[in-house]
Motif scaffolding. Structure first.
Motif, mmCIF file in Angstrom:
data_model
loop_
_atom_site.group_PDB
_atom_site.id
_atom_site.type_symbol
_atom_site.label_atom_id
_atom_site.label_comp_id
_atom_site.label_asym_id
_atom_site.label_seq_id
_atom_site.Cartn_x
_atom_site.Cartn_y
_atom_site.Cartn_z
ATOM 1 N N GLY A 178 4.832 27.488 18.563
ATOM 2 C CA GLY A 178 3.394 27.662 18.355
ATOM 3 C C GLY A 178 2.601 26.394 18.602
ATOM 4 O O GLY A 178 1.407 26.342 18.295
ATOM 5 N N TYR A 179 3.237 25.360 19.146
ATOM 6 C CA TYR A 179 2.539 24.090 19.400
ATOM 7 C C TYR A 179 1.444 24.295 20.455
ATOM 8 O O TYR A 179 1.667 24.924 21.488
ATOM 9 N N LEU A 180 0.243 23.771 20.193
ATOM 10 C CA LEU A 180 -0.872 23.814 21.146
ATOM 11 C C LEU A 180 -1.652 22.512 21.054
ATOM 12 O O LEU A 180 -1.728 21.902 19.986
ATOM 13 N N VAL A 181 -2.235 22.119 22.164
ATOM 14 C CA VAL A 181 -3.110 20.942 22.189
ATOM 15 C C VAL A 181 -4.522 21.429 21.884
ATOM 16 O O VAL A 181 -5.032 22.336 22.547
ATOM 17 N N ARG A 182 -5.166 20.802 20.898
ATOM 18 C CA ARG A 182 -6.491 21.221 20.487
ATOM 19 C C ARG A 182 -7.288 19.981 20.053
ATOM 20 O O ARG A 182 -6.694 19.014 19.569
ATOM 21 N N PRO A 183 -8.618 20.028 20.213
ATOM 22 C CA PRO A 183 -9.352 21.036 20.954
ATOM 23 C C PRO A 183 -9.159 20.844 22.460
ATOM 24 O O PRO A 183 -8.932 19.709 22.905
ATOM 25 N N ARG B 174 2.174 19.661 5.515
ATOM 26 C CA ARG B 174 0.841 19.081 5.710
ATOM 27 C C ARG B 174 0.759 18.318 7.028
ATOM 28 O O ARG B 174 -0.180 18.462 7.797
ATOM 29 N N ASN B 175 1.780 17.485 7.307
ATOM 30 C CA ASN B 175 1.761 16.681 8.535
ATOM 31 C C ASN B 175 1.939 17.543 9.783
ATOM 32 O O ASN B 175 1.407 17.231 10.857
ATOM 33 N N ARG B 176 2.701 18.632 9.660
ATOM 34 C CA ARG B 176 2.933 19.478 10.839
ATOM 35 C C ARG B 176 1.623 20.117 11.320
ATOM 36 O O ARG B 176 1.497 20.463 12.496
ATOM 37 N N ARG B 177 0.632 20.262 10.422
ATOM 38 C CA ARG B 177 -0.634 20.843 10.853
ATOM 39 C C ARG B 177 -1.377 19.940 11.832
ATOM 40 O O ARG B 177 -2.244 20.396 12.566
ATOM 41 N N ALA B 178 -1.068 18.643 11.834
ATOM 42 C CA ALA B 178 -1.765 17.718 12.724
ATOM 43 C C ALA B 178 -1.167 17.678 14.123
ATOM 44 O O ALA B 178 -1.779 17.125 15.045
ATOM 45 N N LEU B 179 0.055 18.216 14.319
ATOM 46 C CA LEU B 179 0.698 18.156 15.633
ATOM 47 C C LEU B 179 -0.141 18.924 16.644
ATOM 48 O O LEU B 179 -0.587 20.041 16.408
ATOM 49 N N GLY B 180 -0.345 18.308 17.797
ATOM 50 C CA GLY B 180 -1.116 18.912 18.868
ATOM 51 C C GLY B 180 -2.592 18.554 18.827
ATOM 52 O O GLY B 180 -3.322 18.835 19.779
ATOM 53 N N TYR B 181 -3.038 17.932 17.729
ATOM 54 C CA TYR B 181 -4.459 17.594 17.644
ATOM 55 C C TYR B 181 -4.782 16.432 18.595
ATOM 56 O O TYR B 181 -4.146 15.390 18.573
ATOM 57 N N ASP B 182 -5.797 16.636 19.448
ATOM 58 C CA ASP B 182 -6.226 15.617 20.409
ATOM 59 C C ASP B 182 -7.227 14.699 19.699
ATOM 60 O O ASP B 182 -8.420 14.983 19.639
ATOM 61 N N ALA B 183 -6.722 13.610 19.153
ATOM 62 C CA ALA B 183 -7.585 12.703 18.389
ATOM 63 C C ALA B 183 -8.663 12.082 19.260
ATOM 64 O O ALA B 183 -9.731 11.736 18.776
ATOM 65 N N PHE B 184 -8.405 11.972 20.562
ATOM 66 C CA PHE B 184 -9.374 11.314 21.440
ATOM 67 C C PHE B 184 -10.655 12.134 21.562
ATOM 68 O O PHE B 184 -11.691 11.610 21.972
ATOM 69 N N SER B 185 -10.596 13.416 21.185
ATOM 70 C CA SER B 185 -11.786 14.269 21.272
ATOM 71 C C SER B 185 -12.792 13.932 20.181
ATOM 72 O O SER B 185 -13.948 14.312 20.280
ATOM 73 N N ASP B 186 -12.350 13.268 19.122
ATOM 74 C CA ASP B 186 -13.243 12.904 18.021
ATOM 75 C C ASP B 186 -13.793 11.494 18.267
ATOM 76 O O ASP B 186 -13.033 10.559 18.520
ATOM 77 N N PRO B 187 -15.153 11.296 18.198
ATOM 78 C CA PRO B 187 -15.717 9.970 18.486
ATOM 79 C C PRO B 187 -15.167 8.866 17.594
ATOM 80 O O PRO B 187 -15.012 7.728 18.029
ATOM 81 N N VAL B 188 -14.872 9.180 16.327
ATOM 82 C CA VAL B 188 -14.374 8.137 15.417
ATOM 83 C C VAL B 188 -12.992 7.676 15.868
ATOM 84 O O VAL B 188 -12.692 6.477 15.914
ATOM 85 N N HIS B 189 -12.094 8.651 16.178
ATOM 86 C CA HIS B 189 -10.774 8.292 16.686
ATOM 87 C C HIS B 189 -10.906 7.576 18.031
ATOM 88 O O HIS B 189 -10.234 6.564 18.289
ATOM 89 N N TYR C 186 -4.769 13.339 24.498
ATOM 90 C CA TYR C 186 -3.981 12.463 23.645
ATOM 91 C C TYR C 186 -3.539 13.232 22.386
ATOM 92 O O TYR C 186 -4.005 12.964 21.284
ATOM 93 N N PRO C 187 -2.651 14.212 22.541
ATOM 94 C CA PRO C 187 -2.218 14.985 21.369
ATOM 95 C C PRO C 187 -1.215 14.203 20.527
ATOM 96 O O PRO C 187 -0.484 13.346 21.006
ATOM 97 N N MET C 188 -1.203 14.526 19.221
ATOM 98 C CA MET C 188 -0.208 13.976 18.301
ATOM 99 C C MET C 188 1.087 14.774 18.474
ATOM 100 O O MET C 188 1.146 15.962 18.126
ATOM 101 N N VAL C 189 2.133 14.134 18.992
ATOM 102 C CA VAL C 189 3.382 14.856 19.285
ATOM 103 C C VAL C 189 4.450 14.604 18.220
ATOM 104 O O VAL C 189 5.317 15.454 18.004
#
Length: 908
Positions: free
Chosen positions: A135-140, A159-174, A148-151
């Motif tokens: 079920g891994y997906l790159v988002r958004p 809790r930590n597994r929910r962050a996998l696939g999140y593209d932190a570069f899409s957020d201005p703060v990150h 730049y997804p968290m792999v």
């Protein structure tokens, strides 16, 4: 002769008899106070030293903890540098050996962000899913080109597994932290954020620390290579409470600690708060320090708490104070025992109380039948009655008939409840001149009080208070110039109109009106004339709406009309037409007749919005649309306007960023002398080096740059770069070439413009006669005196002054004669239709002839065909430029072009 034993205590304590006792008491109390203050100071110094020590230790502990975490990330980055490729199992094994739960408390997880090209996205997702993350997906999912997804993120909790696939570069703060880490090759901390893996109800402040990993394991030497060779980031996620609570509990458990991001002590920037005591009120010491970590500064604010003060308290100051006071009193009493006497006098304490307490009011004393027996002297100042004659007057005729029953009822209640003050009663009292005065009074029964023996009525005058309240209300809610409602009152009325519209289902309309050309009227005729015009407009608007509608002035020349009930947009349109008919007229101001027009923006309630702030914004957008469409009209708000405004805001942000990052460059278009057939100068043309759109010409963004004021800084940059290019051309052997730089009206009218030009010429060392300044024709529509002062000063410097776009728009020929202009440029609109349009040829000839009559050198621009070249030569133009000779060139291509043109003529 009275005996001493008959003296009262008051006489005994007077200075005449008891001065020695008072002196002893004063000296003893003074010594006690000094000793008490000294003991307090000693305790405070010791307490403050303890507070500062704990605060400094806390800062050191936080910085050391964050430095250790940087070393953990450096180790993780080193693992990628040595191994090249690290699998999920290898990463999990490394984190387990690090044992972050034991040695690095506060870290929620350590992970890896991989740089993925959009073309490799499908393979990447399939690979991660095949390696144990179904079920891994790159988002958004954005537009790329890189993600730049968290792999990896360990420990592998739910809790930590929910962050996998999140593209932190899409957020201005990150993204801000990741870009700085990438470009500077250092660990970088993000701003305040909430972790992706947080539960819905968990919103505590957090941050991430990023450490860049480059391909090949080596850190590239420059920023460009670092951006190209970036492979990903090792990162760690922190929850501030978990990170800081342990440090604070160990070092300073009784200090109130707060940490703010970016050094800004505001709620939105709060990263951590220990919530001990009250930071706002109850503290004895405070200290602010800067904590630096990962290229980011935090403000560490520590303050003492009641618990800290209690633990640091010392009993010695109260002991000193108590014992000293006791000794002082004993000494005082000892001296008093040596002065034995009594004071023989009685005063009417009751009458003294009645008079003195009501000295600022009108105080009346009445018997049981309500007859006045005494009146205070203030009755003359307030009511105009002689206090000696007031007892002979009846009170009932002085009180308004509607208020007398309440006064009589309060009097009867006071008589029946001796010693109790009756609640306040308001009444209208007639003064000696027959005027009614608003007053409030209270009855107090003192029938048994010696010296009073009556009911005391204390009356307070409210007339001035009500007048002051009325004036404060007017100043708070109404415009002092026009008398219309101000912004604050309009906001309340707009909220009420929204609520009424929601309740009744009827529509309302908000109109924002702005006078066209008001600034020019204000500048030319003066502020008094401008104020007179605003007052007239206010009267016109009020006479054009219904009684239940509202007219307000926001400030300057902006007015608002709020139609509380309308049938629909067509009704609002009819009202807007009526307003334009009333406002758009000619009026005489200071012996000058001026024309007034207005632009109106309309937004509908609730069709467009029910939020007052949004409605004002929509009306403003519609009003600016009316100005764009020629002014003197009205426009309804549409969603397209909102989208356009958002795009303009985005472009404004891009322009600001481009200016900060030096993304603007100059290109140069040659100018050819028609007699010698050689290049005699170049015109500097601004280009925006957009990272996605490439080179963007000035025509696409210059209007927004002028509107936002960025033109001031951008214009200085362009002038400085052009002067530097002049020096480069001289070194290349082209000493005679002149450089033309375009200026805007806003630049020229800026107060510091002349100083800026002189400074740039001095710093670059360019000769002023090599510089040509091109000014738009609309400059002639500005204040003639101010324009002449600026141009004369530029002419005295020695630069050549060129009027651009000659013949377009409206300008004064008288102003042309009075200004020290050297050259005019015929706008390309007069050249482009030659020779296909006979009318265009005639108009261009007339414009050129007019310039010759004014004894000005003529330059033609936009020459693109041999026929156009033949025309401008035959019409008497001195110079020309256009794509027929050369397109705008960058500085490197320009040198080659100049060398080639000297080998053969440009005109054949």
């Amino acid at each position: 002769m009275k005996k001493k034993k008959d003296l009262t205590l008051g006489q005994l304590l007077s200075l005449r008899h008891g001065w020695a006792a008072w002196l002893v008491l004063a000296v003893a109390l003074g010594a006690t106070f000094l000793l008490w203050q000294l003991s307090i100071r000693l305790v405070e110094d010791r307490t403050e030293a303890r507070f500062r020590t704990q605060s400094l230790q806390l800062r050191t502990a936080i910085e050391e903890r964050l430095l250790n975490y940087e070393q953990v990330l450096a180790g993780g980055a080193g693992l990628f540098s040595v191994a090249g490729s690290v699998s999920r199992d290898e990463w999990r094994e490394y984190i387990e050996k690090v044992d972050i739960n034991r040695y690095y408390p506060g870290i929620q997880g350590i992970g890896y962000v991989r740089r993925i090209d959009v073309r490799d996205m499908a393979d990447h997702i399939a690979f991660v899913r095949a390696n144990g993350i179904p079920g891994y997906l790159v988002r958004p999912l954005g537009t790329g080109p890189d993600y730049y997804p968290m792999v990896y993120l360990e420990p592998g909790t739910d809790r930590n597994r929910r962050a996998l696939g999140y593209d932190a570069f899409s957020d201005p703060v990150h993204r801000d932290a990741m870009e700085r880490a990438r470009d500077e090759a250092t660990p970088t901390v993000t701003g305040k954020l909430v972790l992706v893996q947080e539960e819905l109800a968990e919103d505590q402040a957090s941050f991430l620390m990023y450490y860049p990993v480059y391909q090949g394991g080596e850190v590239p030497s420059n920023r460009t290579e670092r951006r190209m060779m970036l492979a990903g980031y090792v990162f760690s996620a922190f929850r501030m409470n978990n990170l800081i609570d342990g440090i604070v509990g160990l070092i300073s458990p009784f200090l109130d600690v707060r940490i703010y991001d970016e050094g800004v002590p505001e709620r939105d920037f709060l990263m951590y708060g220990s919530n001990l005591g009250s930071l706002d009120e109850d503290f004895s010491f405070q200290m602010s320090q800067s904590v630096s970590a990962g290229g980011r500064d935090w403000l560490l604010q520590t303050r003492s708490t009641p618990a800290f003060d209690y633990l640091a308290s010392d009993p010695r100051p109260p002991i000193v104070l108590g014992s000293g006071a006791a000794i002082s009193v004993l000494l005082f009493l000892l001296v008093l025992t040596l002065i034995r006497s009594r004071l023989m006098a009685q005063v009417s304490a009751g009458r003294y109380r009645a008079i003195t307490e009501g000295a600022a009011n009108v105080t009346l004393v009445m018997d049981r039948e309500g007859r006045v027996t005494f009146a205070s002297p203030s009755s003359y100042d307030i009511l105009g009655f002689d206090p000696a004659h007031l007892p002979s007057l009846e009170l009932a005729p002085l009180v308004h008939a509607d208020d007398w029953p309440k006064m009589q009822q309060s009097f009867d209640e006071a008589v029946g409840h001796a010693g109790r003050q009756v609640p306040v009663t308001r009444a209208r009292i007639r003064d000696a001149e027959g005027q009614w005065r608003d007053m409030e009074g209270t009855y107090t029964s003192m029938l048994t009080e010696p010296g009073v023996n009556g009911v005391v009525l204390s009356l307070r005058d409210l007339t001035q208070l009500k007048a002051a309240q009325s004036e404060l209300h007017r100043l708070a809610f109404y415009d002092p110039l026009t008398g219309l409602a101000n912004r604050q009152l309009l906001r309340d009325r707009l909220r009420h109109a929204v609520v009424s519209s929601r309740r009744s289902g009827e529509s309302a309309a908000l109109m924002l009106l702005d006078l066209d050309g008001f600034k020019r009227i204000n500048d030319t005729l003066g502020h008094d004339a401008g104020d007179e015009l605003l007052c007239n407009v206010a009267r016109w608007l009020e006479s054009g709406v219904r009684e239940d509608d509202s007219v307000a002035r926001l400030g300057g020349d902006e007015f608002v009309v709020l139609l509380s009930r309308v049938g629909g947009p067509e009704d609002a349109a009819r009202v807007a037409e009526g307003i334009l008919n009333r406002v758009c007229q000619r009026i005489r101001l200071n012996d000058h007749e001026v024309g007034v027009t207005a632009s109106i923006g309309i937004t509908m309630v609730p069709a467009d919005s029910e939020d007052p702030v949004t409605l004002m914004k929509y009306a403003d957008l519609a009003m600016y649309k009316a100005k764009e469409l020629g002014r003197n009209n009205f426009q309804f708000f549409t969603q397209a306007m909102n989208i356009k405004a958002a795009r303009r805001l985005l472009q404004q942000e891009e322009l600001t960023s481009a200016l900060d990052e030096d993304r603007f460059v100059l290109h140069y278009q040659p100018k050819v002398d028609l007699a010698s057939e050689r290049v005699v100068g170049v015109e500097a043309l601004l280009r925006w080096h957009h990272p996605e759109k490439g080179l963007v010409p000035a025509s696409r963004f210059i209007a927004l740059v002028e509107e936002t004021g960025l033109i001031i800084k951008l214009g200085e940059m362009a002038l400085r770069q052009a002067c530097i290019q002049v020096q480069a051309l001289e070194r290349a052997g082209f000493e005679a070439l002149k450089m033309a730089v375009n200026l805007s009206v806003r630049q020229l009218m800026e107060p510091g413009f002349l100083d800026m030009v002189r400074q740039v010429i001095t710093e670059t060392g360019v000769s002023p006669d090599r510089l040509e300044l091109e000014m738009p024709a609309e400059l002639l529509n500005e204040d003639a005196r101010a324009v002449r002062e600026v141009l004369v000063a530029l002419h005295d410097i020695g630069v050549c002054l060129i009027l651009d776009d000659f013949g377009t728009g409206t300008c004064s020929l008288v102003a042309l004669q009075q200004l020290p202009l050297d050259v005019v440029k015929i706008d390309h609109q007069f050249i482009r239709d030659i020779p296909y349009n006979v009318s265009a040829t005639d108009v261009a000839s007339a414009v050129i002839a007019l310039a010759h009559k004014l004894h000005l050198t003529v330059v033609a621009e936009g020459v693109e065909t041999p026929q156009q070249l033949s025309f401008v030569k035959s019409s008497g133009c001195t110079q020309c430029q256009g794509n027929l000779f050369s397109y705008p060139l960058d500085e490197d291509t320009l040198i080659g072009f100049l060398i080639r043109q000297y080998e053969k003529p440009l005109i054949s």
